[in-house]
Design a protein around this motif. Structure first.
Motif, PDB file in Angstrom:
ATOM      1  N   LYS A  64       6.674  47.159 -29.480  1.00 15.46           N
ATOM      2  CA  LYS A  64       6.747  47.102 -28.018  1.00 15.46           C
ATOM      3  C   LYS A  64       5.424  47.520 -27.376  1.00 15.46           C
ATOM      4  O   LYS A  64       5.372  47.903 -26.223  1.00 15.46           O
ATOM      5  CB  LYS A  64       7.878  48.006 -27.524  1.00 15.46           C
ATOM      6  N   GLY A  65       4.349  47.491 -28.162  1.00 15.23           N
ATOM      7  CA  GLY A  65       3.028  47.808 -27.624  1.00 15.23           C
ATOM      8  C   GLY A  65       2.566  49.225 -27.883  1.00 15.23           C
ATOM      9  O   GLY A  65       1.554  49.654 -27.350  1.00 15.23           O
ATOM     10  N   GLY A  66       3.315  49.981 -28.667  1.00 20.02           N
ATOM     11  CA  GLY A  66       2.919  51.352 -28.988  1.00 20.02           C
ATOM     12  C   GLY A  66       3.291  52.325 -27.884  1.00 20.02           C
ATOM     13  O   GLY A  66       4.184  52.067 -27.084  1.00 20.02           O
ATOM     14  N   VAL A  67       2.604  53.437 -27.837  1.00 22.80           N
ATOM     15  CA  VAL A  67       2.812  54.464 -26.825  1.00 22.80           C
ATOM     16  C   VAL A  67       1.611  54.424 -25.891  1.00 22.80           C
ATOM     17  O   VAL A  67       0.495  54.715 -26.295  1.00 22.80           O
ATOM     18  CB  VAL A  67       2.962  55.864 -27.471  1.00 22.80           C
ATOM     19  N   ASN A  68       1.867  53.998 -24.668  1.00 25.68           N
ATOM     20  CA  ASN A  68       0.781  53.784 -23.695  1.00 25.68           C
ATOM     21  C   ASN A  68      -0.332  52.935 -24.287  1.00 25.68           C
ATOM     22  O   ASN A  68      -1.516  53.216 -24.125  1.00 25.68           O
ATOM     23  CB  ASN A  68       0.228  55.118 -23.195  1.00 25.68           C
ATOM     24  N   GLY A  69       0.073  51.891 -25.023  1.00 27.54           N
ATOM     25  CA  GLY A  69      -0.886  50.957 -25.597  1.00 27.54           C
ATOM     26  C   GLY A  69      -1.504  51.398 -26.911  1.00 27.54           C
ATOM     27  O   GLY A  69      -2.323  50.674 -27.472  1.00 27.54           O
ATOM     28  N   ARG A  70      -1.132  52.566 -27.392  1.00 27.55           N
ATOM     29  CA  ARG A  70      -1.680  53.061 -28.664  1.00 27.55           C
ATOM     30  C   ARG A  70      -0.687  52.828 -29.793  1.00 27.55           C
ATOM     31  O   ARG A  70       0.502  53.108 -29.660  1.00 27.55           O
ATOM     32  CB  ARG A  70      -1.987  54.550 -28.572  1.00 27.55           C
ATOM     33  N   ILE A  71      -1.176  52.352 -30.915  1.00 34.51           N
ATOM     34  CA  ILE A  71      -0.363  52.143 -32.108  1.00 34.51           C
ATOM     35  C   ILE A  71      -0.048  53.511 -32.710  1.00 34.51           C
ATOM     36  O   ILE A  71      -0.898  54.399 -32.736  1.00 34.51           O
ATOM     37  CB  ILE A  71      -1.127  51.262 -33.131  1.00 34.51           C
TER      38      ILE A  71
END
Length: 173
Positions: A64-71
């Protein structure tokens, strides 16, 4: 029991991660967690299930795109449920400057061994699988307990047995 281990901690962890938002101090594009847990040796049985639950939750978050865009990544090492091996693994994990926190530690003695290194380094241990008071008293800001304490668990049992089941005598060891 294994199903609860594999499902409850990762969901709680993901909620915690999402709430941390931009506070997470991690390298660009990723958040790395370290895990020292028993995958062999004595008392190894819950280790693989715990690990699978974490990996599943991380996979879901990453899809879903990670956590705030971070993997979100997990580095797991086998400690064989041995405190000395846990300390060695923790030292190895902490050599990586991108390790944000430890997660999925199992047992009181092994988690205490990890704490000897993580607390002075300011690295959190999230959700140690132990209800020991050693992770609660004195308060440690880098230990994030998810499981209830053994005292709280015992009180809940006594309340259930006396109030709801209306037992007249209860004994706990």
């Amino acid at each position: 029991m294994t199903i609860a281990l594999a499902s409850s901690l990762p969901v709680t962890l993901l909620l915690l991660l999402l709430s941390l938002g931009s506070v997470v101090n991690a390298g660009p594009g990723e958040v790395i967690f370290g895990q020292s847990a028993p995958f062999s040796g004595g008392l190894w049985e819950p280790g693989p299930a715990f690990n699978l639950g974490l990996l599943s939750a991380f996979h879901e978050a990453n899809s879903k795109g990670g956590v705030n865009g971070r993997i979100v990544k997990l580095i797991s090492l086998d400690d064989k449920y041995n405190a000395t091996k846990t300390a060695i693994n923790t030292a190895e994990l902490l050599k990586n400057p991108d390790v944000f926190a430890l997660v999925g530690t199992m047992g009181t003695v092994t988690t205490l061994a990890a704490m000897q290194l993580t607390v002075p380094a300011g690295i959190p241990i999230i959700g140690p699988f132990s209800g020991s008071s050693a992770f609660r008293d004195p308060f440690q800001e880098t230990i994030i307990n998810i499981r209830a304490s053994y005292t709280d668990e015992s009180l809940a049992w006594v309340r259930l047995l006396i109030r709801e089941k209306q037992y007249k005598r209860v004994s706990m060891i």
